[in-house]
Design a protein around this motif. Structure first.
Motif, PDB file in Angstrom:
ATOM      1  N   ARG A 667       0.712  -1.697   0.587  1.00 23.38           N
ATOM      2  CA  ARG A 667      -0.010  -0.491   0.160  1.00 23.38           C
ATOM      3  C   ARG A 667       0.881   0.897  -0.066  1.00 23.38           C
ATOM      4  NH1 ARG A 667      -4.140  -2.416   4.010  1.00 23.38           N
ATOM      5  NH2 ARG A 667      -6.254  -3.642   2.596  1.00 23.38           N
ATOM      6  N   ALA A 668       2.087   0.915   0.467  1.00 19.09           N
ATOM      7  CA  ALA A 668       3.612   2.105   0.280  1.00 19.09           C
ATOM      8  C   ALA A 668       4.115   2.564  -0.945  1.00 19.09           C
ATOM      9  CB  ALA A 668       4.583   2.061   1.532  1.00 19.09           C
ATOM     10  N   ARG A 669       3.898   1.132  -2.166  1.00 19.74           N
ATOM     11  CA  ARG A 669       4.280   1.561  -3.482  1.00 19.74           C
ATOM     12  C   ARG A 669       5.357   0.809  -2.921  1.00 19.74           C
ATOM     13  NH1 ARG A 669       1.017   4.614  -6.893  1.00 19.74           N
ATOM     14  NH2 ARG A 669       2.922   4.821  -8.255  1.00 19.74           N
ATOM     15  N   ASP A 670       5.881   0.434  -2.019  1.00 21.01           N
ATOM     16  CA  ASP A 670       7.519  -0.463  -2.060  1.00 21.01           C
ATOM     17  C   ASP A 670       6.675  -2.294  -2.817  1.00 21.01           C
ATOM     18  OD1 ASP A 670       9.888  -1.455  -1.801  1.00 21.01           O
ATOM     19  OD2 ASP A 670       9.742  -0.533   0.669  1.00 21.01           O
ATOM     20  N   PHE A 671       7.291  -2.501  -3.242  1.00 18.80           N
ATOM     21  CA  PHE A 671       6.324  -3.418  -4.258  1.00 18.80           C
ATOM     22  C   PHE A 671       7.427  -4.082  -4.568  1.00 18.80           C
ATOM     23  CE2 PHE A 671       3.702   0.107  -7.040  1.00 18.80           C
ATOM     24  CZ  PHE A 671       2.458  -0.813  -6.158  1.00 18.80           C
ATOM     25  N   ALA A 672       8.587  -3.813  -4.192  1.00 17.10           N
ATOM     26  CA  ALA A 672       9.963  -4.507  -4.523  1.00 17.10           C
ATOM     27  C   ALA A 672      10.160  -5.414  -3.117  1.00 17.10           C
ATOM     28  CB  ALA A 672      11.464  -3.972  -4.532  1.00 17.10           C
ATOM     29  N   LYS A 673       9.967  -4.309  -2.028  1.00 18.65           N
ATOM     30  CA  LYS A 673       9.955  -5.034  -0.355  1.00 18.65           C
ATOM     31  C   LYS A 673       9.089  -6.004   0.013  1.00 18.65           C
ATOM     32  CE  LYS A 673      11.521  -5.238   3.601  1.00 18.65           C
ATOM     33  NZ  LYS A 673      12.475  -5.730   4.213  1.00 18.65           N
ATOM     34  N   ALA A 674       7.614  -5.592  -0.918  1.00 18.79           N
ATOM     35  CA  ALA A 674       6.098  -6.202  -0.822  1.00 18.79           C
ATOM     36  C   ALA A 674       6.640  -7.707  -0.905  1.00 18.79           C
ATOM     37  CB  ALA A 674       5.414  -5.826  -0.888  1.00 18.79           C
ATOM     38  N   ALA A 675       6.694  -7.563  -2.891  1.00 17.37           N
ATOM     39  CA  ALA A 675       6.874  -8.920  -3.025  1.00 17.37           C
ATOM     40  C   ALA A 675       8.004  -9.902  -2.542  1.00 17.37           C
ATOM     41  CB  ALA A 675       7.438  -8.314  -4.648  1.00 17.37           C
ATOM     42  N   GLU A 676       9.181  -9.145  -1.967  1.00 17.75           N
ATOM     43  CA  GLU A 676      10.482 -10.456  -1.285  1.00 17.75           C
ATOM     44  C   GLU A 676       9.339 -10.954  -0.137  1.00 17.75           C
ATOM     45  OE1 GLU A 676      14.431  -9.140   1.627  1.00 17.75           O
ATOM     46  OE2 GLU A 676      13.719  -8.168   0.120  1.00 17.75           O
ATOM     47  N   LEU A 677       9.086 -10.240   1.324  1.00 12.25           N
ATOM     48  CA  LEU A 677       7.992 -10.313   2.386  1.00 12.25           C
ATOM     49  C   LEU A 677       6.545 -11.688   1.438  1.00 12.25           C
ATOM     50  CD1 LEU A 677       7.953  -6.879   4.298  1.00 12.25           C
ATOM     51  CD2 LEU A 677       9.779  -8.768   4.416  1.00 12.25           C
ATOM     52  N   PHE A 678       6.333 -11.500   1.058  1.00 11.21           N
ATOM     53  CA  PHE A 678       5.014 -11.911   1.006  1.00 11.21           C
ATOM     54  C   PHE A 678       5.489 -13.543  -0.139  1.00 11.21           C
ATOM     55  CE2 PHE A 678       2.485  -8.410  -0.354  1.00 11.21           C
ATOM     56  CZ  PHE A 678       1.382  -8.663   0.521  1.00 11.21           C
ATOM     57  N   GLU A 679       6.869 -13.737  -0.653  1.00 11.22           N
ATOM     58  CA  GLU A 679       7.362 -14.452  -1.087  1.00 11.22           C
ATOM     59  C   GLU A 679       8.197 -15.356  -0.202  1.00 11.22           C
ATOM     60  OE1 GLU A 679      10.371 -13.302  -3.634  1.00 11.22           O
ATOM     61  OE2 GLU A 679       8.696 -12.962  -5.716  1.00 11.22           O
ATOM     62  N   CYS A 688      -0.457 -15.716   0.110  1.00 11.19           N
ATOM     63  CA  CYS A 688       1.207 -14.575  -0.127  1.00 11.19           C
ATOM     64  C   CYS A 688       1.657 -15.373  -1.466  1.00 11.19           C
ATOM     65  CB  CYS A 688       1.650 -15.096   1.150  1.00 11.19           C
ATOM     66  SG  CYS A 688       1.987 -15.145   2.436  1.00 11.19           S
ATOM     67  N   ARG A 689       1.574 -15.720  -1.726  1.00 10.65           N
ATOM     68  CA  ARG A 689       1.731 -16.350  -3.427  1.00 10.65           C
ATOM     69  C   ARG A 689       1.578 -15.765  -3.933  1.00 10.65           C
ATOM     70  NH1 ARG A 689       1.251 -22.080  -1.956  1.00 10.65           N
ATOM     71  NH2 ARG A 689      -0.410 -22.297  -3.347  1.00 10.65           N
ATOM     72  N   TYR A 690      -0.143 -15.038  -4.783  1.00 10.03           N
ATOM     73  CA  TYR A 690      -1.026 -14.075  -4.813  1.00 10.03           C
ATOM     74  C   TYR A 690      -0.083 -13.142  -5.273  1.00 10.03           C
ATOM     75  CZ  TYR A 690      -5.667 -11.362  -6.578  1.00 10.03           C
ATOM     76  OH  TYR A 690      -5.569 -10.605  -6.900  1.00 10.03           O
ATOM     77  N   PHE A 691      -0.002 -12.277  -3.765  1.00 12.68           N
ATOM     78  CA  PHE A 691       0.055 -10.796  -3.642  1.00 12.68           C
ATOM     79  C   PHE A 691       1.601 -11.039  -3.915  1.00 12.68           C
ATOM     80  CE2 PHE A 691      -2.627  -8.986  -1.370  1.00 12.68           C
ATOM     81  CZ  PHE A 691      -2.709  -7.944  -1.477  1.00 12.68           C
ATOM     82  N   ALA A 692       3.153 -12.275  -4.312  1.00 11.69           N
ATOM     83  CA  ALA A 692       3.923 -12.230  -3.814  1.00 11.69           C
ATOM     84  C   ALA A 692       4.221 -11.623  -6.128  1.00 11.69           C
ATOM     85  CB  ALA A 692       4.853 -13.125  -4.007  1.00 11.69           C
TER      86      ALA A 692
END
Length: 716
Positions: A667-679, A688-692
């Protein structure tokens, strides 16, 4: 409370009339006596008797066990006691006794003995032995202070011997008692017909002489004594009031009085007998014992009396017994007459009416209430009525007790039987038939109102439950119709049982889908919490079926569940000819959309923020996303229940925390960090896989500056 009709009212009236009349009819006459026995025992238990025996207007002089064991009487036949009896009677009369009555009969004299003694009979040897006794009888009789007793009988009359009859002239009265069919004495005759003339019974004669009046018989047959109309349910009888259970009449030992006369203690006789009515009788363990109204509460052979010359024997303490000495029956009758304290029993019409009214109240309760409630009503009314009856009996008025209580119990049983066989048969059929289609609460409302259902609804805050089997169509293609039906019946039965066990109501089945509501028809303030509990249990139950049930094994069935809480219209909805008890509102539509939204996230259960807010304290949740479902412009937050708070695992807590951090980065547009955490939390977690996957795409192709973190779902 059930609705009653005219037929029920007529049945209740007829049952009350039948039971009330039956239990007061002659075949059940013993119940009237049993009521007196129970009331006597209960009154004694609850109130006792606080009167001082010394104030009793009547006293008993007892030829008791002590007398038989005391010289000069020990070892001597009673015919030889007459001289001593005459001496004691003289002392009692000189002490101021008003009148003396005999409850003992000496039918023979020792002077009449024909047993040989030498060349003559023993009787001739002791000729004149009874002279002093007969003189004492004559003297007392002439002064109006003596009445001998007799037993009237057509077969075997029992009278004093001829010399005693001549000595007292006509001062002999009957000692006969009135015995009920169960051999219990509850009443005393007031008079007897002798040679066509009414002659007072012993108790009436003693009371009349004490008062200085004569008994009068009124035109209605009621006997009056000094203005006191003696009450009696049975004609020419007095209903005995054993208020003191025999303990209220002092009993003096004849042996002690004989020693007192020997000592010449005239003051003792004056203190003990001045102004009293005296009854001479026997108190023995083996002779003249009577069952009376006291037999349930157990009575006493007299109360404590002062001693004059002899020490009290070790066994002098009086014990309560079922049968009392007969002399206390007459003593009680005398005291009742003197103190105007005989029991007043209700006449037959009033007893019948009271019994019918009691039975009618119980029949009405059995008609209105469930059997358990009606039984409690009978018990409560019986206890209350018994308390009133005992309170009334304390004032010498006897209300019927056993008749109303037993009539009420019978009316209860008959009314329950009537309802089971006739009245409730239609209701049972209705409940059984509609139980497959409607909620029990709806059926209860229909039965209680007695009206046909009508169109209409009401606003309720409820929680909707939507479930659907995923990929069912492809599975159905591989099954025969019979196999498919059997599988669906097992699945829907298992899920329905869970839903209903948590207070939910299954509105309808749509193929393999279930539509249910919590919070209606039955009001449930915790409907959201119960809906979530049902969803979690349904999820676990399907896993168990997939593992253990032969029809499910190998098919990998999965379902999706959507939950949403809010206001909705619930009630009878449809056409004027055909309608269902169902629910309508946007709350329902959103629950349906959330069920379908599960397939995007790979979740089993998805709930709206409204459901979470109403059940948050009981469960651990994780926010999945902010979504916009088809048909709604306003986005909503959606959540997944992980477990009950008390059952959360450490792994679930770590994964939920990681997911929350990743969602915040998204939601803060930090998509790389979000992908890392979801993965990092992905593994076997579909959301988690869907959001990653989405986060990697957004990291490569960042959205426009006006992007909002709302996931618009295109399908249902």
């Amino acid at each position: 409370m059930r609705r009653i009709g005219k037929r029920d009212i007529v049945a209740a009236i007829l049952i009350a009339l039948f039971t009330g009349a039956a239990f007061t009819s002659p075949p059940f006459q013993r119940l009237q006596g049993l009521s007196l026995d129970i009331l006597t025992a209960l009154r004694w238990t609850m109130f006792g008797d606080h009167r001082d025996p010394a104030t009793s207007p009547v006293v008993v002089v007892a030829i008791d066990g002590e007398t038989y064991e005391t010289p000069p009487f020990k070892g001597s036949p009673t015919q030889t006691w007459t001289r001593e009896i005459g001496r004691v009677l003289g002392s009692i009369a000189e002490g101021g006794a008003k009148v003396i009555g005999f409850d003992v009969i000496f039918p023979s004299s020792i002077e009449q003995s024909e047993i040989p003694f030498g060349d003559v009979s023993f009787g001739s040897r002791v000729r004149g032995f009874d002279r002093d006794y007969l003189i004492a009888l004559r003297k007392l009789s002439d002064s109006g202070k003596l009445v001998l007793g007799e037993i009237l009988s057509n077969d075997h009359p029992d009278r004093p011997d001829r010399a005693q009859q001549l000595a007292v002239k006509n001062n002999i009265r009957a000692l006969n008692v009135h015995t009920d069919p169960d051999n219990v004495i509850r009443r005393m005759p007031l008079s007897f017909s002798i040679e066509g003339q009414p002659v007072p019974a012993m108790a009436v004669e003693l009371a009349a002489r004490s008062l200085g009046v004569k008994p009068e018989a009124g035109p209605t047959g009621i006997t009056s004594l000094s203005g006191y109309a003696v009450p009696g349910a049975v004609p020419n009888t007095l209903t005995l009031n054993f208020r003191g259970m025999g303990h209220d009449v002092p009993a003096y030992s004849f042996a002690d009085l004989r020693a007192c006369a020997e000592k010449g203690d005239t003051d003792f006789f004056r203190r003990a007998f001045d102004g009293k009515i005296v009854l001479l009788g026997s108190i023995l363990n083996f002779e003249d014992r009577k069952l009376t109204s006291m037999h349930l509460g157990r009575g006493y052979d007299g109360g404590p009396a002062a001693r004059c010359a002899l020490p009290a024997p070790a066994s002098a303490a009086k014990q309560a017994r079922s049968a009392v000495a007969g002399v206390f029956v007459h003593a009680t009758a005398v005291r009742n007459l003197i103190e105007h304290d005989a029991v007043t029993e209700l006449p037959f019409p009033l007893r019948t009416i009271l019994t019918i009214v009691f039975a009618a109240i119980i029949a009405a309760a059995a008609c209105l209430l469930a059997p358990t409630g009606a039984a409690i009503t009978w018990l409560g009314l019986a206890v209350a009525y018994a308390a009133v009856a005992v309170g009334t009996f304390a004032h010498a008025i006897a209300l019927p007790l056993t008749e109303p209580v037993l009539a009420g119990l019978t009316a209860l049983a008959m009314m329950i039987g009537y309802r089971f066989v006739i009245a409730d048969r239609e209701e049972r059929f209705l409940r059984k038939s509609f139980a497959f289609y409607l909620a029990p609460e709806v059926i209860d409302g229909m039965v209680a109102s007695g009206k046909m259902p009508v169109l209409g609804g009401e606003m309720r805050n409820i929680t909707m439950f939507f479930s659907d089997l995923s990929g069912f169509s492809s599975i159905a293609e591989k099954m025969t119709p019979a196999e498919l039906v059997a599988l669906m019946n097992d699945y829907l039965s298992a899920m329905t049982d869970i839903i209903e066990s948590h207070g939910g109501y299954v509105d309808k089945y749509i193929g393999d889908s279930i539509v249910a509501m919590f919070g209606a028809p039955a009001v449930d303030p915790d409907h959201a919490q119960h809906a979530v509990a049902a969803a979690l249990q349904c999820r676990d139950r399907l896993d168990e079926l997939n593992d253990s049930h032969p029809a499910f094994r190998g098919r990998g069935l999965a379902h999706r569940i959507g939950l949403n809480s809010g206001e909705a219209v619930v009630g009878n909805i449809g056409s004027r000819r055909r309608f269902n008890y169902t629910v309508m509102s946007d709350t329902v539509n959103l629950a349906s959309r959330l069920e379908g939204a599960n397939k995007y996230f790979g979740t089993v259960i998805m709930a709206s923020e409204a459901t979470v807010n109403q059940s948050r304290s009981a469960y651990v949740w994780r926010e999945l996303d902010m979504v916009r479902v088809q048909g709604r412009d306003e986005p909503i937050r959606v959540y997944e229940p992980l477990a009950e708070k008390s059952q959360q695992t450490q792994e679930q807590g770590i994964r939920a925390a990681t997911y929350a951090k990743a969602l915040a980065c998204w939601r803060a547009r930090d998509f790389a960090k979000a992908a890392e955490l979801f993965e990092s939390a992905g593994g076997d977690d579909p959301p988690c896989r869907y959001f990653a996957k989405r986060a990697r795409i957004m990291a490569t192709n960042p959205p426009a500056a006006d992007w909002t973190p709302v996931n618009t779902l295109e399908g249902k």
